[in-house]
Design a protein around this motif. Structure first.
Motif, PDB file in Angstrom:
ATOM      1  N   ARG A 296     -39.826   7.847   6.398  1.00  0.00           N
ATOM      2  CA  ARG A 296     -39.390   7.127   7.770  1.00  0.00           C
ATOM      3  C   ARG A 296     -40.634   7.393   8.768  1.00  0.00           C
ATOM      4  O   ARG A 296     -41.175   8.547   8.648  1.00  0.00           O
ATOM      5  N   PRO A 297     -40.924   6.531   9.479  1.00  0.00           N
ATOM      6  CA  PRO A 297     -42.008   6.705  10.494  1.00  0.00           C
ATOM      7  C   PRO A 297     -41.567   7.831  11.581  1.00  0.00           C
ATOM      8  O   PRO A 297     -40.583   7.755  12.157  1.00  0.00           O
ATOM      9  N   PRO A 298     -42.491   8.824  11.547  1.00  0.00           N
ATOM     10  CA  PRO A 298     -42.276   9.742  12.520  1.00  0.00           C
ATOM     11  C   PRO A 298     -42.071   9.184  14.181  1.00  0.00           C
ATOM     12  O   PRO A 298     -42.859   8.437  14.388  1.00  0.00           O
ATOM     13  N   ILE A 299     -41.096   9.524  14.877  1.00  0.00           N
ATOM     14  CA  ILE A 299     -41.068   8.999  16.284  1.00  0.00           C
ATOM     15  C   ILE A 299     -41.810  10.069  17.343  1.00  0.00           C
ATOM     16  O   ILE A 299     -41.362  11.312  17.448  1.00  0.00           O
ATOM     17  N   GLN A 300     -42.642   9.586  17.951  1.00  0.00           N
ATOM     18  CA  GLN A 300     -43.428  10.428  18.744  1.00  0.00           C
ATOM     19  C   GLN A 300     -43.125  10.136  20.206  1.00  0.00           C
ATOM     20  O   GLN A 300     -42.769   8.957  20.678  1.00  0.00           O
TER      21      GLN A 300
ATOM     22  N   ALA B  74     -35.097   5.955  14.258  1.00  0.00           N
ATOM     23  CA  ALA B  74     -34.508   5.499  15.394  1.00  0.00           C
ATOM     24  C   ALA B  74     -34.957   6.604  16.396  1.00  0.00           C
ATOM     25  O   ALA B  74     -34.644   7.572  16.351  1.00  0.00           O
ATOM     26  N   TYR B  75     -34.930   6.054  17.570  1.00  0.00           N
ATOM     27  CA  TYR B  75     -35.003   6.765  18.755  1.00  0.00           C
ATOM     28  C   TYR B  75     -33.822   6.211  19.784  1.00  0.00           C
ATOM     29  O   TYR B  75     -33.959   5.177  20.034  1.00  0.00           O
ATOM     30  N   GLU B  76     -33.131   7.200  20.316  1.00  0.00           N
ATOM     31  CA  GLU B  76     -32.026   6.726  21.237  1.00  0.00           C
ATOM     32  C   GLU B  76     -32.178   7.529  22.512  1.00  0.00           C
ATOM     33  O   GLU B  76     -31.989   8.706  22.358  1.00  0.00           O
ATOM     34  N   SER B  77     -32.237   6.767  23.721  1.00  0.00           N
ATOM     35  CA  SER B  77     -32.709   7.385  24.798  1.00  0.00           C
ATOM     36  C   SER B  77     -31.686   8.544  25.020  1.00  0.00           C
ATOM     37  O   SER B  77     -31.843   9.371  26.098  1.00  0.00           O
ATOM     38  N   HIS B  78     -30.322   8.240  25.050  1.00  0.00           N
ATOM     39  CA  HIS B  78     -29.089   9.148  25.507  1.00  0.00           C
ATOM     40  C   HIS B  78     -28.754  10.248  24.561  1.00  0.00           C
ATOM     41  O   HIS B  78     -28.059  10.952  24.672  1.00  0.00           O
TER      42      HIS B  78
ATOM     43  N   THR C 224     -31.570  11.955  22.928  1.00  0.00           N
ATOM     44  CA  THR C 224     -32.766  13.067  22.907  1.00  0.00           C
ATOM     45  C   THR C 224     -32.991  13.676  21.481  1.00  0.00           C
ATOM     46  O   THR C 224     -33.206  14.859  21.412  1.00  0.00           O
ATOM     47  N   ARG C 225     -32.702  12.841  20.647  1.00  0.00           N
ATOM     48  CA  ARG C 225     -33.125  13.330  19.221  1.00  0.00           C
ATOM     49  C   ARG C 225     -33.733  12.411  18.411  1.00  0.00           C
ATOM     50  O   ARG C 225     -33.535  11.222  18.905  1.00  0.00           O
ATOM     51  N   VAL C 226     -34.269  12.515  17.312  1.00  0.00           N
ATOM     52  CA  VAL C 226     -34.733  11.513  16.584  1.00  0.00           C
ATOM     53  C   VAL C 226     -34.055  11.821  14.912  1.00  0.00           C
ATOM     54  O   VAL C 226     -33.832  12.882  14.713  1.00  0.00           O
ATOM     55  N   ARG C 227     -33.481  10.666  14.443  1.00  0.00           N
ATOM     56  CA  ARG C 227     -33.033  10.575  13.113  1.00  0.00           C
ATOM     57  C   ARG C 227     -33.693   9.987  12.238  1.00  0.00           C
ATOM     58  O   ARG C 227     -34.274   8.904  12.479  1.00  0.00           O
TER      59      ARG C 227
END
Length: 477
Positions: free
Chosen positions: A389-393, A468-472, A474-477
């Motif tokens: 999966r792409p790492p989310i920065q 995915a990144y979810e603003s509420h 505060t973690r990446v999955r």
């Protein structure tokens, strides 16, 4: 410094046995700033003192050429130099000798180059530099070997001098690297440490010996996935490529050894002169899925090879790269005219694997190129999706959080994104994704549940799982 990188020990001129490595030194090519390692060599006779001295290095130190290119008798750039006896404790005695010409260089099946210095064997001998000889590369697995090299990447500038690695030889393997791609059919595995930029072209010796048995050409760089540039992979019995972590490879030198004359010259007639059949890819890629998208249509994958002018007739054969022997005339087709272009529309097998096309040229008079010097192109069929999966920065500028996906070379080479209110964005649905702009950061909307989804594709276009990144959350999955 690259995580996990371990420097090899510096080699001092006063170390026991160090004198035998005096013919090894630093090579500067390119615009004079490209670092490699090279060695003064000669045949088993005594070279003529007035003959320009030869040095041996890796072919890519001359030029990262096409996988079928051969360079013969080409003038060197005036900035190219070679400095032998490159010990850290003898710096005032270092003498940089100009490289006069490239005698022979190739990355076709081997990665080797022989260059000629403007200095003669006699002039080097007056400085205490005597040529090394070339030995047999037929080495049993586990045999202790030594690598003498001048790495520069991740090495402080004031310590970029000869280093010594004690290591062990492994098996000979066919390896593939890069996007040409290059294939080296008999590369020798080794576990030498401290291999980094600048080590290319370094000599490998049997432990305690003085004859060169191999030339270091590449290593499996840490921190990457899959196969690609700086990430060579071995071709296995299943006809698939896999990397062998923490492994470097050396090219056996038998071909050059057979061509060295006793007087210190090189007999080019005993080497592949590169005058074979020209093969050009009509589409830019070498890897695809079993169906390729051409002119808006999905069609079975083809070789897409155009045979260039130069011969009136050709013979060819294709097959799994782990099994087809291009040097064996058995299995080649009957003579075909160049005009018929038999490899342009020829279908590839649909199964995952690496496939080779071998082509030799001939004339109506019955004179044919030796199959030992066949032109060879590789083609990969890859229907297997990546698992990465792409790492989310993330970064914060003032009060604003920004996010973007990252690559996972060489498993993920292109990225696709979609983003918006979380209730409207489902990462698992393919609709709505657009190609990522590589330099773009996406501002996260923190006034509501907000989501960014990203997936990557490999070089064949296979799609990996989304991140995915979810603003509420505060973690990446």
């Amino acid at each position: 410094m690259t995580p996990g990188f371990v420097l090899a020990s510096l080699l001092f001129s006063t170390d026991p046995g160090a004198g035998r490595f005096a013919p090894v030194g630093q090579l500067r090519t390119g615009d004079g700033s490209y670092h490699c390692t090279a060695s003064v060599i000669a045949g088993h006779g005594t070279p003529v003192p007035t003959r320009p001295a030869l040095i041996l290095t890796a072919g890519h130190c001359v030029e990262e050429s096409d996988d079928n290119a051969v360079i013969v008798d080409r003038p060197a750039d005036p900035s190219w130099t070679f400095t032998p006896a490159y010990f850290i404790d003898t710096q005032p005695e270092h003498v940089a000798h100009r490289v006069g010409r490239v005698v022979y260089a190739t990355m076709k099946e081997v990665d080797l180059a022989v260059m000629e210095l403007t200095a003669t064997y006699g002039e080097l001998a007056a400085l205490g530099i005597h040529p090394l000889r070339l030995g047999s590369g037929d080495i049993a697995t586990g045999t202790p070997v030594e690598l003498v090299h001048v790495p520069v990447i991740d090495v402080p500038e004031d310590q970029q001098f000869l280093r010594h690695s004690s290591c062990h030889a492994g098996l000979r393997r066919s390896i593939v690297e890069g996007g040409h791609p290059w294939r080296w059919t008999s590369a020798l595995q080794n576990d030498c440490r401290g291999v980094a930029g600048g080590t290319s072209g370094a000599p490998v010796f049997l432990q305690g010996a003085t004859e060169i048995v191999g030339i270091l050409n590449t290593t499996v760089a840490p921190g990457y996935l899959g196969c690609g540039l700086g990430r060579p992979c071995e071709l296995h019995d299943d006809n698939l490529l896999t990397p062998r972590e923490e492994t470097s490879y050396a090219i056996p030198i038998e071909r050059i050894a057979r061509a060295l004359r006793d007087d210190g010259s090189l007999d080019i007639s005993r080497l592949d002169d590169g005058r074979g059949v020209g093969l050009t890819r009509t589409l830019p890629y070498w890897t695809s899925q079993r169906l390729e998208h051409v002119d808006g249509e999905d069609i079975p994958a083809r070789w897409n090879l155009r045979i260039e002018d130069g011969f009136s007739l050709v013979r060819y054969k294709t097959g799994p790269a782990n099994a087809v022997d291009c040097a064996d005339i058995a299995g080649y087709s009957d003579p075909q005219t160049v005009e018929s272009q038999p490899l342009r529309g020829r279908l590839l097998p649909p199964q995952d694997g690496i496939y080779a096309a071998c082509v030799i040229g001939g004339s109506t008079s019955g004179v044919w190129q030796s199959p030992a010097h066949a032109t060879v192109r590789l083609r990969q069929i890859d229907n297997t999706p990546p698992t990465a999966r792409p790492p989310i920065q993330t970064r914060v500028i003032g009060e604003q959080t920004e996010v973007r996906p990252g690559f996972a070379l060489w498993e993920l080479v292109d990225l696709f994104v979609k983003y918006g209110p979380a209730a409207q964005i489902d990462c698992g649905q393919p609709e709505g994704y657009v190609q990522d702009i590589r330099t773009r950061w996406y501002p996260a909307d923190e006034t509501q549940p907000w989501r960014l989804c990203a997936y990557g594709v490999d070089e064949a276009g296979n799609r990996g799982p989304p991140a995915a990144y979810e603003s509420h959350r505060t973690r990446v999955r």
